[in-house]
Structure formats: structure tokens, C-alpha cells
Design an enzyme around this catalytic site. Structure first.
Site, short mmCIF file in Angstrom:
data_model
loop_
_atom_site.label_atom_id
_atom_site.label_comp_id
_atom_site.label_asym_id
_atom_site.label_seq_id
_atom_site.Cartn_x
_atom_site.Cartn_y
_atom_site.Cartn_z
N ASP A 1 40.05 30.75 32.25
CA ASP A 1 38.76 30.33 31.70
C ASP A 1 38.42 30.98 30.38
O ASP A 1 37.44 30.60 29.74
CB ASP A 1 37.65 30.67 32.70
N HIS B 1 34.02 31.00 40.07
CA HIS B 1 35.23 30.17 40.25
C HIS B 1 35.30 29.26 39.02
O HIS B 1 35.53 29.72 37.91
CB HIS B 1 35.10 29.42 41.58
N HIS C 1 41.21 38.53 37.93
CA HIS C 1 41.59 37.47 38.85
C HIS C 1 41.97 38.10 40.18
O HIS C 1 42.56 39.17 40.20
CB HIS C 1 42.79 36.67 38.30
#
Ligand code: CMC
Length: 389
Positions: free
Chosen positions: A323, A228, A267
Site C-alpha cells: 500500500d 487491511h 506486515h
């Protein structure tokens, strides 16, 4: 066991009605309260977006001034919370300190425990949004063995955070406005993402009657995990491990053979380019103008180029996520990798609080209590200890 649907990871289970954020993963769309994320990132500040998430509308100029003033008032943390941070081992992860400090607010602000009118959620919401940067900066300086720097009233939210982090000696730290703006944009991009793992955790903990501090503290724990919020830290580790651009094909071959995951890719919801990654990629260029280019950038660009053309990633619809580039920016700005997830937690607090309030005010909601499919032993009799063996 009756009719039970097996849905690990809750792929296909809607657990709430929510009006906070909307994602169309196939189209690569993210909206907060109906506003496209790219327009918010272009025209707003993080505190405007936090207001939007919490109240449902963008603030008018007087509303924003009042909101900013109230947030400013609450930036300080109780002296004993400072001591709590100080009591951790020097190498404790800042996310652990953040989680503990936020959960301790439950004891410092007892009115937050009541579930009636006295609960004063507005006050708790302001307190938490205001104090997160202070907690984060104190946690960071504790890890570095540096004295704490206190917030000051006449400096805006994001700039104040950077000043508390990076002040050295007697000299004021005045961050370049381009870095302040970049951090503001990154904060907006991370402010909410509908029912992700940490938000679901916040809602789950709230469902048993918990106030915002306990619920958000649990959310910080969920965010801590490498799948996460911890992924951007893992991206930098991966880029360092790859080392040079020419070793990218070999690394990708290893990923395809099942050796590792390509961190910062894929994702649960986006099966297209994550719209936040697109904005972050542009922000990276703005930041590198000030800091100089992060040498890992060329490895990241090469990874993206090869992966986006590779059948393995195309077939599974794996694209760069939020990210993939954020860690490169944070590193160039001088953050240690341990702080990356903290930089996610600070802005996500607005989203968690908006969702926490939605959860506790929704009369349809019930305590979260999923089913299981039992795979253990059929019922049997207990054999007394002296007869076992
Ligand atoms: N690298 C290589 N293969 C992958 C990756 C990846 N990053 N992500 C998914 N896959 C493969 C996976 O092996 C599986 O292949 P197969 O069908 O052959 O078994 C397929 O794609 C589907 O994967 P999944 O695990 O079922 O997908 P998921 O939706 O459960 O996982 C994810 C989503 C984000 C956990 C995963 O893509 C991942 O581990 N990515 C790397 C970690 C990462 O970057 N996390 C940040 C997520 S964005 C920030 C946030 O929202 O917190």
C-alpha cells in the site's frame, strides 16, 4: 475449560490446506500456484492470472480466448442492481455500495444458493470476476454525480474498466496503454495473498454453507478496514499531513513515540521488503511518465529512506508494504482516495473465489468456530427487578 491455546489474530494457527498462494515472509517471496509474482507481473495479464488462481494452471491461448469471451458476456449488471447503487446517498463510500451490490447477487442469481450440482460455481465465478469492474465504475460515477457508462464488448477487461470510469461527455475516453498496463500489473499484484483478513473472512462465511456472493461480500467488508485494504488511502492522508519533505524526521519521531503508525509499513507476514511494493515502485515511475510526478512522491521516498535506516523499524522488521506506493499511482491516474480500496477488491475477487472453492470442496473443512477464554462473572443467580438497586 480444557486445553485451549490463546492466539488472538491467529498468528500461529493454520486453518486450512491451500494450494493457491505461497508466501515466505522472511525472504520476501510471493508465488501464485508456484509462479513467482514478479514473473507473472512481467509476462501475463490480470485475466490470465485470475484463470491461474481459479484453475491452478496458466491458460493455453484457446483457453484464454474462451475465458476472456465468457468474462465479456457477463460484464453487465442487472438493472435493479444499478438502481440499488443509485439509491445510496451521494457521499456513500464506494466500498459500501460494492459490498451491498455483491451480496444482492445472491438474490438475483438464486441458483447460487443451492449447495448441490445446480450451484454452478463456474458460472458464479465468471459472473463475479466480470461484474466487479462494472459495479466499481458505477459506484464511482454515482459518487461523482455522473451518468453510468456501460461496458463494451470489444475492449479488454482493464481498459474497459478505465473507460467506464473516466468517460466525460460524448467523447470516448481512450487511456494511454502505459496506464492500462500499469493497472493490469496492479491488479495481478493484488489478486491473492493467502490467508489474510478478508480471505479468512470469505472462508469463515463459506464454512457455514454460504455461496460465493455472500462470502465475497463479507470479504469486501473485511478489506474495507484501514489496517487491511484501506491502508493506501491512509498513506496519502499521512503524506498530506506531513506536507513537506523536511518534516519527515519529526513525523517519524512521533511514530516512534507511539503517536501514530507509519501507514503502508509493516506486515503480519513479510518481515522483509514486500515483493509487491518493489514492483509497484517501478510501476509508479512508468505511470508518472504519463501523468507527471505526484508531488507526494518525494515525501514517500524520504520516509522510506529514513525508516529503513532507523533502529525502531529495523528492529521490528518493518518495511514498505503493497500500500505504500499504490495510492500515489492511483491518485496520479485520477482516482479519488475513496476508490483505492475498491481497486484492491476488484482483482482480489479472483483470489477470494479460488479460496472460496477450495474451502467448500475440502472435505477436511468444518464450520469455523473458535474457542474463547472466558473472563466474565462466575455463575450467579438472577435478582428480580424489584429487588435490584
Ligand atoms: N508503524 C509503526 N510501528 C509499527 C507499524 C507501523 N506501520 N506496524 C507495526 N508496528 C510496531 C508495533 O507498534 C509493534 O511494536 P511493539 O512491539 O513495540 O509493540 C510491532 O511493530 C509489531 O506490530 P504488530 O501490530 O504486532 O504487528 P501486526 O503483524 O499485528 O500488524 C499491520 C501488521 C499491517 C496491521 C501493521 O504493521 C500496521 O498497522 N501497519 C500499518 C497499516 C498498513 O500499512 N496496513 C497494510 C497492510 S498490507 C496490505 C494488506 O495485506 O492488507
Amino acid at each position: 475449560q480444557g486445553l485451549v491455546s490463546f492466539d488472538p489474530g491467529m498468528f500461529n494457527t493454520a486453518v486450512c490446506h491451500s494450494s493457491v498462494a505461497y508466501i515466505d515472509g522472511d525472504a520476501g517471496i510471493l508465488d501464485y500456484r508456484g509462479y513467482p509474482i514478479d514473473e507473472l507481473a512481467e509476462h501475463c495479464t490480470y485475466l490470465e492470472v485470475a484463470y491461474l488462481l481459479v484453475y491452478g494452471e496458466l491458460p493455453t491461448p484457446p483457453q484464454l480466448s474462451a475465458w476472456e469471451a465468457e468474462i465479456t458476456i457477463h460484464r453487465f449488471i442487472p438493472e435493479n442492481v444499478k438502481k440499488l447503487i443509485d439509491a445510496f446517498p451521494y457521499d456513500a463510500h464506494p466500498m459500501s455500495k460494492l459490498m451491498s451490490a455483491v451480496s444482492s447477487f445472491h438474490t438475483f442469481y438464486p441458483e447460487s444458493r443451492e449447495s448441490d450440482e445446480q450451484h454452478r460455481p463456474e458460472l458464479q465465478i465468471r459472473r463475479l470476476i466480470a461484474k466487479m469492474p462494472t459495479l466499481a465504475a458505477f459506484s464511482y460515477r454515482h459518487s461523482e454525480g455522473l451518468p453510468f457508462v456501460y461496458p463494451v464488448d470489444d475492449v479488454p477487461y482493464v481498459e474497459n474498466f478505465l473507460r467506464m470510469l473516466f468517460k466525460m461527455g460524448e467523447r470516448e475516453y481512450r487511456p494511454d496503454p502505459r496506464l492500462v498496463r500499469a493497472m493490469d500489473v496492479l491488479f495481478m499484484l493484488h489478486a491473492d495473498h493467502e490467508q489474510n483478513c478478508s480471505t479468512t473472512t470469505v472462508r469463515t462465511v463459506a464454512s457455514s454453507g454460504n455461496g460465493p456472493y455472500t462470502s465475497v461480500s463479507a470479504g469486501i467488508g473485511a478489506l474495507f478496514g484501514p489496517l487491511h485494504g484501506g491502508a493506501n488511502e491512509a498513506v496519502l492522508r499521512m503524506l498530506r499531513e506531513i506536507g513537506t519533505k523536511d518534516r519527515v524526521p519529526e513525523f517519524i519521531a512521533g511514530v516512534k513515540a507511539g503517536g501514530a503508525r507509519l501507514m503502508g509499513f509493516g506486515h503480519r507476514v513479510y518481515k522483509n521488503y514486500d515483493p509487491r511494493a518493489r514492483i509497484i515502485k517501478n510501476t509508479a515511475h512508468d505511470v508518472f511518465e504519463v501523468t507527471g510526478v505526484n508531488p507526494l512522491l518525494e515525501i514517500a521516498l524520504e520516509l522510506e529512506r529514513i525508516a529503513l535506516e532507523d533502529e525502531y523499524f529495523v528492529k521490528r522488521r518493518l518495511y514498505p508494504n503493497v500500500d505504500f506506493y499504490s495510492g500515489l499511482i492511483y491518485e496520479a491516474m485520477g482516482f479519488s482516495p475513496q476508490m483505492f480500496t475498491v481497486l484492491f477488491a476488484i482483482p482480489r475477487t479472483a483470489g477470494w473465489l479460488a479460496q472460496w472453492r477450495e474451502q467448500v470442496t475440502d472435505s477436511e473443512q468444518k464450520i469455523v468456530r473458535p474457542k474463547q477464554i472466558y473472563t466474565g462473572h462466575p455463575r450467579r443467580a438472577v435478582v428480580p427487578l424489584d429487588q435490584r438497586g
